[in-house]
Enzyme design. Structure first.
Site, mmCIF file in Angstrom:
data_model
loop_
_atom_site.group_PDB
_atom_site.id
_atom_site.type_symbol
_atom_site.label_atom_id
_atom_site.label_comp_id
_atom_site.label_asym_id
_atom_site.label_seq_id
_atom_site.Cartn_x
_atom_site.Cartn_y
_atom_site.Cartn_z
ATOM 1 N N ASP A 1 0.840 -1.196 0.000
ATOM 2 C CA ASP A 1 0.000 0.000 0.000
ATOM 3 C C ASP A 1 0.877 1.249 0.000
ATOM 4 O O ASP A 1 2.011 1.234 0.473
ATOM 5 C CB ASP A 1 -0.939 0.029 1.217
ATOM 6 C CG ASP A 1 -2.282 0.647 0.868
ATOM 7 O OD1 ASP A 1 -3.287 -0.087 0.775
ATOM 8 O OD2 ASP A 1 -2.318 1.881 0.652
ATOM 9 N N ASN B 1 -3.237 7.052 -12.289
ATOM 10 C CA ASN B 1 -2.899 6.183 -11.159
ATOM 11 C C ASN B 1 -3.350 4.741 -11.426
ATOM 12 O O ASN B 1 -2.571 3.795 -11.264
ATOM 13 C CB ASN B 1 -3.582 6.711 -9.899
ATOM 14 C CG ASN B 1 -3.252 5.870 -8.681
ATOM 15 O OD1 ASN B 1 -2.133 5.881 -8.198
ATOM 16 N ND2 ASN B 1 -4.229 5.115 -8.199
ATOM 17 N N THR C 1 -15.332 -3.518 -11.641
ATOM 18 C CA THR C 1 -16.598 -3.078 -11.072
ATOM 19 C C THR C 1 -17.751 -3.388 -12.023
ATOM 20 O O THR C 1 -17.581 -3.307 -13.250
ATOM 21 C CB THR C 1 -16.584 -1.566 -10.754
ATOM 22 O OG1 THR C 1 -17.938 -1.090 -10.614
ATOM 23 C CG2 THR C 1 -15.934 -0.773 -11.876
ATOM 24 N N SER D 1 -18.404 7.112 -15.021
ATOM 25 C CA SER D 1 -17.552 8.149 -14.412
ATOM 26 C C SER D 1 -16.133 7.926 -14.911
ATOM 27 O O SER D 1 -15.816 6.863 -15.456
ATOM 28 C CB SER D 1 -17.571 8.061 -12.880
ATOM 29 O OG SER D 1 -16.800 6.943 -12.444
ATOM 30 N N TYR E 1 -13.684 7.382 -13.072
ATOM 31 C CA TYR E 1 -13.218 6.211 -12.326
ATOM 32 C C TYR E 1 -13.643 4.911 -13.020
ATOM 33 O O TYR E 1 -12.823 4.024 -13.266
ATOM 34 C CB TYR E 1 -13.756 6.239 -10.886
ATOM 35 C CG TYR E 1 -13.901 4.853 -10.311
ATOM 36 C CD1 TYR E 1 -12.774 4.108 -9.963
ATOM 37 C CD2 TYR E 1 -15.153 4.258 -10.166
ATOM 38 C CE1 TYR E 1 -12.902 2.821 -9.479
ATOM 39 C CE2 TYR E 1 -15.284 2.972 -9.684
ATOM 40 C CZ TYR E 1 -14.153 2.250 -9.345
ATOM 41 O OH TYR E 1 -14.283 0.972 -8.874
ATOM 42 N N HIS E 2 -14.942 4.792 -13.307
ATOM 43 C CA HIS E 2 -15.412 3.570 -13.952
ATOM 44 C C HIS E 2 -14.698 3.356 -15.289
ATOM 45 O O HIS E 2 -14.371 2.232 -15.674
ATOM 46 C CB HIS E 2 -16.930 3.615 -14.159
ATOM 47 C CG HIS E 2 -17.719 3.518 -12.876
ATOM 48 N ND1 HIS E 2 -18.269 4.613 -12.258
ATOM 49 C CD2 HIS E 2 -18.031 2.453 -12.091
ATOM 50 C CE1 HIS E 2 -18.901 4.216 -11.152
ATOM 51 N NE2 HIS E 2 -18.775 2.919 -11.024
ATOM 52 N N LYS F 1 -11.403 1.645 -14.953
ATOM 53 C CA LYS F 1 -11.506 0.191 -14.794
ATOM 54 C C LYS F 1 -11.720 -0.487 -16.157
ATOM 55 O O LYS F 1 -11.236 -1.598 -16.386
ATOM 56 C CB LYS F 1 -12.669 -0.149 -13.857
ATOM 57 C CG LYS F 1 -12.462 0.294 -12.409
ATOM 58 C CD LYS F 1 -11.498 -0.629 -11.676
ATOM 59 C CE LYS F 1 -11.567 -0.406 -10.170
ATOM 60 N NZ LYS F 1 -10.620 -1.260 -9.414
ATOM 61 N N VAL G 1 -20.304 -2.937 -2.239
ATOM 62 C CA VAL G 1 -20.108 -3.733 -1.028
ATOM 63 C C VAL G 1 -20.713 -3.001 0.175
ATOM 64 O O VAL G 1 -20.608 -1.790 0.279
ATOM 65 C CB VAL G 1 -18.603 -3.983 -0.784
ATOM 66 C CG1 VAL G 1 -18.394 -4.839 0.458
ATOM 67 C CG2 VAL G 1 -17.966 -4.635 -2.009
ATOM 68 N N LEU H 1 -25.446 1.851 1.019
ATOM 69 C CA LEU H 1 -26.111 1.280 2.192
ATOM 70 C C LEU H 1 -25.433 1.731 3.481
ATOM 71 O O LEU H 1 -26.103 2.052 4.477
ATOM 72 C CB LEU H 1 -26.144 -0.251 2.091
ATOM 73 C CG LEU H 1 -26.950 -0.947 3.185
ATOM 74 C CD1 LEU H 1 -28.414 -0.510 3.168
ATOM 75 C CD2 LEU H 1 -26.870 -2.466 3.024
ATOM 76 N N ASN H 2 -24.084 1.755 3.463
ATOM 77 C CA ASN H 2 -23.370 2.240 4.642
ATOM 78 C C ASN H 2 -23.818 3.658 4.998
ATOM 79 O O ASN H 2 -24.034 3.993 6.162
ATOM 80 C CB ASN H 2 -21.854 2.227 4.388
ATOM 81 C CG ASN H 2 -21.285 0.798 4.369
ATOM 82 O OD1 ASN H 2 -22.021 -0.175 4.493
ATOM 83 N ND2 ASN H 2 -19.967 0.696 4.221
ATOM 84 N N ARG H 3 -23.972 4.503 3.972
ATOM 85 C CA ARG H 3 -24.359 5.897 4.220
ATOM 86 C C ARG H 3 -25.785 5.986 4.762
ATOM 87 O O ARG H 3 -26.064 6.738 5.683
ATOM 88 C CB ARG H 3 -24.223 6.708 2.928
ATOM 89 C CG ARG H 3 -24.276 8.208 3.159
ATOM 90 C CD ARG H 3 -24.073 8.988 1.878
ATOM 91 N NE ARG H 3 -25.170 8.793 0.959
ATOM 92 C CZ ARG H 3 -25.062 8.336 -0.292
ATOM 93 N NH1 ARG H 3 -23.888 8.024 -0.775
ATOM 94 N NH2 ARG H 3 -26.129 8.209 -1.054
ATOM 95 N N THR I 1 -30.748 10.162 2.104
ATOM 96 C CA THR I 1 -30.709 10.965 0.874
ATOM 97 C C THR I 1 -30.600 10.063 -0.344
ATOM 98 O O THR I 1 -29.559 9.443 -0.597
ATOM 99 C CB THR I 1 -29.512 11.939 0.900
ATOM 100 O OG1 THR I 1 -28.342 11.232 1.286
ATOM 101 C CG2 THR I 1 -29.763 13.074 1.863
ATOM 102 N N VAL J 1 -24.933 11.703 -13.767
ATOM 103 C CA VAL J 1 -25.689 11.538 -15.007
ATOM 104 C C VAL J 1 -25.893 10.036 -15.181
ATOM 105 O O VAL J 1 -24.955 9.305 -15.489
ATOM 106 C CB VAL J 1 -24.927 12.147 -16.203
ATOM 107 C CG1 VAL J 1 -25.689 11.888 -17.497
ATOM 108 C CG2 VAL J 1 -24.717 13.647 -15.992
#
Lengths: 400, 400
Positions: free
Chosen positions: A31, A118, A144, A179, A181-182, A185, A211, A239-241, A253, A324
């Site tokens: 890491d 990155n 993903t 995005s 990010y996506h 991947k 997850v 779900l965590n949020r 939200t 979007v």
């Protein structure tokens, strides 16, 4: 097996490393602490406090009698990557070491470029290092489900047989990522598939769903083995949020209508899936894709489950969708390959959500309400991150 | 129209800029001279001598009375990109400014990473700059037919309608690129499609075939307006290289069986296609793809055409294919969209090849035989570039 977990200090990397260690594998973790750096940049923090990597490793030694070897460095440093592969000599590399937040990649030009460079360069360096050091190393790469987007046909696992004008071929499944990010991947998947083809590398692309959860049998053994829990508008997952919002009395939200449907899985199933991929490696030259999720839910369904489970009253708010994306759409995705290998899923139920709510309740005094609201707008080319301080100053009491 | 040509000092960028200038458009060119730098790195040179950019621009002023505005800088510098767009205020940006050699991208880890970072980051910066400065700017982006690879079904123009398990959708055509360079173009296409979706940008992706030829009506006006002609093993393209080999009495080198089939086009058609894309812009939010080639040939067919046209004797040699590619395969690709806009192709015939042979003959004393042989092996992770000097030293007389 000797398994090297890249991104082994992160939300999923760390519990995966512990799980593989307890299952008898020789584990190393790599890491560069980029994930902790994003928190510092944004002025937010994991809900559940986490120990430093070296401390975690020491506690794991003490609690389990097992050793996990830590390596500190950056995958964009090609020499570091080669050196670690030579030193640890893994059979399998599990690659979690990417910037993994869609909103983070959409903050502005610098964050989009950072995310793609990155992720893409780190993975390219890894492919070259594997080909140079030992092409028989099995690369297990975290992708993903968001690579596929929401097509109006069934999503298959990586490839689709297409019949067109009387001819047929098995081709890479068309991607419509949502995005930068996506997109990174998707770029990775294409690069890895090519490396398998030209160099005979073996790789499994795990197209993972969203997850949820924070506790695993191993992280539960000691507070300093806990993994992070993100609920902020940038790194927090849905779900965590929602659980954090329920516990602190903030309305849940939902972005837009809530009809957005996604594949999801329990954190414990992530660990099981990664282990199944490791212990059933791809063939030399094979690039295979597993869709790594267990159930699909719409955002509204998730909200309703939290409302139904939480003992108190929970309000539900619909915000303008900062992304979007289609809000109502067809969604049916294959996910049989990991089940065929023996995965026994933990399905989402009230008891899972209850334990999540308990995790949140234990740390409710650490919740920063100003960090929850989405601040990154897909339609803008530059968004200001509402850090805890500024958001608190700007928001009305009713807003928090 | 005001048209900014990125990579306007290159093989196609420069003649495109002149063509658009003579057709009455206000033209600017942007370049960082990376292409000239690759020659210096490899110790090779264009067969036809070329003037520096500022000299070219001055000669064009004198010969035509028209001005082309030069900007020197790098697309990976985001501030430079924004500054140029603000200063020139284009209606259309034509984007040639990428590392465009498959073998160059396959030299080693550094060249693969350089190619993907240079191409992807340059294009990302451009997308952000267009969205910020003026989202109505039409981006005309040079892609490549190599993005599609060689599927066993017909290749369509960017998108394909897929019916699967009783449902139908129009989806991005699956890509199977054959080098880290071709992959960079696939990454670009995905990023651009996304930017059109979220920011309402308009873009045309020109998936171009392999270009042959060196002379255009504008470059013919003065020797200092000539564009480059590459025949070396790294940047040289197939037909240009075969003509050089014929003229200097070197066997024509076919990689593998020669059954590899590709879309091709005349350099003059590149200019016409780019202008058609500019003058018929995409709609706001539209990402459209044109397959920019006019005919398909196998490598063996091209070799035979050179053999048939060249007045002297030409031998044909088959080398081990340095690439990983199918040598015999189905190939049928749609290319009607540019024809529908009015393209009248220059088809390949003996007269085209004769003029190419004449170009080579005029500069035959500049041919460096040591530069022709392919030195970059796809199956290796690191290849040594045979520079002119070392190749000459190493090769036997019969080999040259």
């Amino acid at each position: 097996m000797r398994i090297l977990v890249l991104g082994g200090d992160g939300y999923l990397g760390w519990p995966t490393a512990l799980h593989l260690s307890r299952r008898g594998h020789d584990v190393g973790v790599v890491d560069n602490f980029a994930r902790r750096g994003y928190d510092l940049e944004m002025g937010v923090d994991t809900l559940v406090p986490i120990a430093g990597l070296q401390r975690r490793v020491r506690v794991w030694d003490e609690v389990s009698g097992l050793h996990v070897e830590p390596y500190v460095g950056d995958l964009t440093d090609a020499e570091f990557v080669s050196r670690v592969l030579r030193d640890f000599a893994p059979d399998t590399v599990v690659h979690f070491a990417e910037q993994r937040s869609a909103p983070y990649s959409m903050i502005d030009q610098k964050h989009a470029v950072y995310t793609q460079v990155n992720n893409v360069v780190g993975t390219l360096n890894l492919l070259y290092a594997i080909a140079d050091v030992d092409p028989s190393i099995h690369l297990v790469k975290l992708g993903t489900m968001g690579e596929y987007g929401t097509p109006n046909i069934d999503i298959e696992e990586g490839f689709i047989e297409i019949t067109h004008r009387g001819r047929t071929d098995l081709l890479p499944y068309p991607k419509q990522p949502g995005s930068f990010y996506h997109l990174s991947k998707v770029h990775d998947s294409a690069n890895i598939m090519f490396a398998c083809r030209i160099w005979g590398l073996r790789s499994t692309d795990l197209n993972q769903g969203i997850v949820y959860g924070q506790e695993t049998p191993e992280t539960d053994l000691h507070p300093d083995l806990a993994t992070r829990f993100d609920y902020d508008g940038v790194f927090g997952t849905v779900l965590n949020r929602f659980c954090v919002q329920a516990v602190v009395g903030h309305p849940i939200t939902i972005y837009g209508s809530g009809g957005q449907t996604r594949g999801m899985l329990d954190i414990r199933d992530t660990l099981a899936c990664v282990e199944l991929a490791c212990t059933n490696p791809a063939e030399a030259g094979e690039f295979r894709v597993f869709n790594q999720f267990t159930e699909s839910f719409s955002v509204s369904q998730l909200a309703q489950m939290v409302v139904d489970t939480f003992p108190g009253r929970v309000e539900v708010d619909h915000l303008d969708d900062p992304r979007v994306e289609k809000q109502e759409h067809y969604y049916r995705a294959a996910h049989t390959k990991l089940l065929d290998l023996g995965l026994v899923p933990h399905l989402l139920n009230q008891s899972t959500i209850s334990s999540l709510l308990q995790v949140v309740d234990r740390h409710r005094d650490r919740v920063d309400l100003g960090a929850i609201r989405p601040t990154v707008q897909w339609r803008a080319t530059s968004s200001t991150l509402a850090t805890a301080g500024s958001a608190t100053r700007e928001s009305e009491p009713t807003d928090a």
